[in-house]
Design a protein around this motif. Structure first.
Motif, PDB file in Angstrom:
ATOM      1  N   GLU A  30       0.849  -1.184   0.000  1.00  0.00           N
ATOM      2  CA  GLU A  30       0.000   0.000   0.000  1.00  0.00           C
ATOM      3  C   GLU A  30       0.886   1.235   0.000  1.00  0.00           C
ATOM      4  N   GLY A  31       0.392   2.310  -0.615  1.00  0.00           N
ATOM      5  CA  GLY A  31       1.160   3.551  -0.642  1.00  0.00           C
ATOM      6  C   GLY A  31       1.989   3.696  -1.893  1.00  0.00           C
ATOM      7  N   TYR A  32       1.384   3.346  -3.062  1.00  0.00           N
ATOM      8  CA  TYR A  32       2.106   3.498  -4.327  1.00  0.00           C
ATOM      9  C   TYR A  32       2.191   4.986  -4.698  1.00  0.00           C
ATOM     10  N   ASN A  33       3.186   5.341  -5.491  1.00  0.00           N
ATOM     11  CA  ASN A  33       3.343   6.715  -5.954  1.00  0.00           C
ATOM     12  C   ASN A  33       2.511   7.012  -7.195  1.00  0.00           C
ATOM     13  N   SER A  84       4.878  14.540  -3.729  1.00  0.00           N
ATOM     14  CA  SER A  84       5.787  13.954  -2.731  1.00  0.00           C
ATOM     15  C   SER A  84       6.058  12.496  -3.073  1.00  0.00           C
ATOM     16  N   LEU A  85       7.167  12.019  -2.553  1.00  0.00           N
ATOM     17  CA  LEU A  85       7.562  10.637  -2.800  1.00  0.00           C
ATOM     18  C   LEU A  85       7.140   9.773  -1.612  1.00  0.00           C
ATOM     19  N   ARG A  86       6.438   8.680  -1.910  1.00  0.00           N
ATOM     20  CA  ARG A  86       5.999   7.777  -0.834  1.00  0.00           C
ATOM     21  C   ARG A  86       6.757   6.455  -0.924  1.00  0.00           C
ATOM     22  N   VAL A  87       6.993   5.861   0.231  1.00  0.00           N
ATOM     23  CA  VAL A  87       7.605   4.527   0.266  1.00  0.00           C
ATOM     24  C   VAL A  87       6.482   3.519   0.530  1.00  0.00           C
ATOM     25  N   PRO A  88       6.196   2.614  -0.411  1.00  0.00           N
ATOM     26  CA  PRO A  88       5.132   1.628  -0.179  1.00  0.00           C
ATOM     27  C   PRO A  88       5.438   0.764   1.045  1.00  0.00           C
ATOM     28  N   ILE A 130       1.535  14.653  -8.566  1.00  0.00           N
ATOM     29  CA  ILE A 130       2.328  13.982  -7.533  1.00  0.00           C
ATOM     30  C   ILE A 130       3.372  14.977  -7.019  1.00  0.00           C
ATOM     31  N   ASP A 160      -3.564   5.107  -7.260  1.00  0.00           N
ATOM     32  CA  ASP A 160      -4.346   5.229  -6.028  1.00  0.00           C
ATOM     33  C   ASP A 160      -4.541   3.856  -5.417  1.00  0.00           C
ATOM     34  N   GLU A 161      -5.166   3.827  -4.207  1.00  0.00           N
ATOM     35  CA  GLU A 161      -5.376   2.550  -3.506  1.00  0.00           C
ATOM     36  C   GLU A 161      -6.333   1.636  -4.285  1.00  0.00           C
TER      37      GLU A 161
END
Length: 447
Positions: free
Chosen positions: A132-135, A151-155, A149, A138-139
């Motif tokens: 969960e938490g792809y860049n 910000s950068l997210r870490v899945p 986009i 969406d979920e």
């Protein structure tokens, strides 16, 4: 099994039953094969409807340390579908003839299943985590606009309900003209053999478009056909050795190092027939329905209609042990011929230590033989006796006029209830017995 409980009693107790309760059994629900995997933690059944059901053994509970883990459904999938051969105007049934597990190489499990014509390699894997938490999406899986986009997210991996997937990895087809009766994984874990009525083929697990024909007993003129192949198996330790049995009651052991086409066997196992007992049914009841190597590779066991025989691979002229399964049926062969039961193909299996063997009979009876003490027992798989942890009572069949209280008359046996398929856990005294559409699991008595 051997010596459990002491005295003369075989102390087996009922563990559980899986299957429908109704008596009107649908043809598709009849179990056609049963097989434990190498560790015994998984148990697979195939049925006439082309389905494979895999049961997994639950871990022992800390609250009840003496209770054995039960087998619960792990995965169910449709392995084969009915097909039609337009060239020969033949329907190809979806019925699963055999299942063979492959040794586990990683977290996933693999098995081979076959119907009359096509062998499939299945991978069974499970997932209990999701990302969960792809860049970029969406979920719900929709792609996001890259310009939004910021910000950068870490899945991250989150736990989820366990999901078991069965996916077909390879399909081995178009190699058998006749019905496949056996598949057997070789000890090199790279090849396996498949056998039909007249040929044995050798496959590589990575190659689906060709196989090597290693036995061909088809005569130039089919009117000269006198025997067919009934079962075949690879040696458990020597990848160049295999055996196949015939409808004439003979077993041929072949060595693939001797020739590419094993038309000449290395060893030929046959018991000479007693001329005094010869009858019209002799050839039919001598046909071998199953052959199994012992785990040690020193012996092999064969099942014909009335008996189980154990052969030493170093002695070809006669078996070292013979066990009568239901000798009381010898006087009933005429009626068994008329109702086609005489052609039933019973299987047999070894326990993990090769010290005991098991095979099925009619009336939902199954037989066990202790090779060390030569004791044997007849047990019954039935819902009436299926109370949890209840010890199975030995059953006896009477052939004379007077019968004792606990005996059942040979005339009242139900020939529609037959146990053709059985399996023994490779390491423990746990057995699986298929009775029509029910799977019974028994274990030795826990003192």
């Amino acid at each position: 099994f051997v010596g459990v409980g002491g005295g003369n009693d075989f102390q087996w107790c009922f563990s559980q039953v899986k299957g429908a309760i109704d008596e009107d059994v649908a043809e598709a629900d009849i179990i056609s094969t049963v097989e434990f995997n190498y560790s015994g933690e998984l148990l697979a059944t195939g049925d006439k409807g082309g389905r494979v059901v895999i049961f997994q053994r639950e871990q022992e509970s800390k609250n009840r340390p003496h209770s054995r883990g039960e087998y619960n459904v792990y995965s169910t999938f449709q392995s084969h579908e009915p097909e039609f051969d337009y060239l020969k105007s033949l329907e190809i049934e979806e019925k699963i003839n055999k299942i063979r597990w492959l040794p586990q190489q990683n977290a996933a499990h693999s098995l081979l299943s076959t119907n009359d014509k096509t062998i499939k390699l299945w991978k069974i894997s499970q997932r209990d985590k999701r990302a969960e938490g792809y860049n970029l999406k969406d979920e719900d899986g929709r792609l996001r606009d890259p310009f939004r986009i910021t910000s950068l997210r870490v899945p991250v991996l989150l736990p989820m309900d366990r999901m078991v997937e069965a996916s077909p990895r390879r399909i081995f087809a178009n190699a058998h003209t006749y019905h496949i009766n056996s598949i057997s994984v070789n000890s090199d874990h790279e090849t396996y053999l498949s056998a039909d009525d007249l040929r044995v083929n050798l496959w590589h697990l990575e190659i689906t478009d060709r196989s090597f024909n290693i036995v061909d007993i088809k005569p130039a003129n089919m009117e000269e056909l006198t025997e067919v192949i009934t079962a075949a198996e690879c040696h458990p330790h020597q990848c160049n050795v295999f055996v196949y049995s015939s409808s004439k009651g003979t077993i041929r052991l072949c060595d693939m190092r001797a020739a590419a086409l094993c038309d000449r066997q290395s060893k030929f196992f046959e018991e000479p027939e007693d001329p005094s007992s010869r009858s019209f049914f002799s050839e039919i009841i001598s046909s071998i329905s199953d052959v199994k190597f012992s785990h040690s590779g020193r012996y092999m066991m064969t099942r014909d209609y009335l008996s189980v025989k154990v052969w030493d691979l170093n002695m070809e002229n006669r078996p070292v042990e013979t066990y009568q399964v239901h000798e009381y049926l010898r006087s009933k062969l005429c009626s068994l011929y008329e109702n086609d039961c005489i052609f039933d193909k019973f299987e047999c299996c070894w326990n993990g230590a090769d010290s005991a063997i098991m095979t099925g009979s009619y009336n939902n009876f199954f037989r066990m033989f202790d090779r060390n003490t030569r004791r044997d027992v007849t047990l019954e798989a039935s819902r009436e006796n299926s109370k949890p942890r209840a010890i199975l009572k030995a059953r006896k069949v009477s052939t004379g006029g007077k019968r004792k209280k606990d005996e059942i008359s040979v005339d009242s046996l139900d020939f529609n209830k037959k146990i053709l398929h059985t399996a023994w856990h490779p390491k423990e005294n746990v057995i699986a017995v298929a009775a029509t559409n029910n799977l019974y699991i028994f274990q030795d008595k826990i003192n």
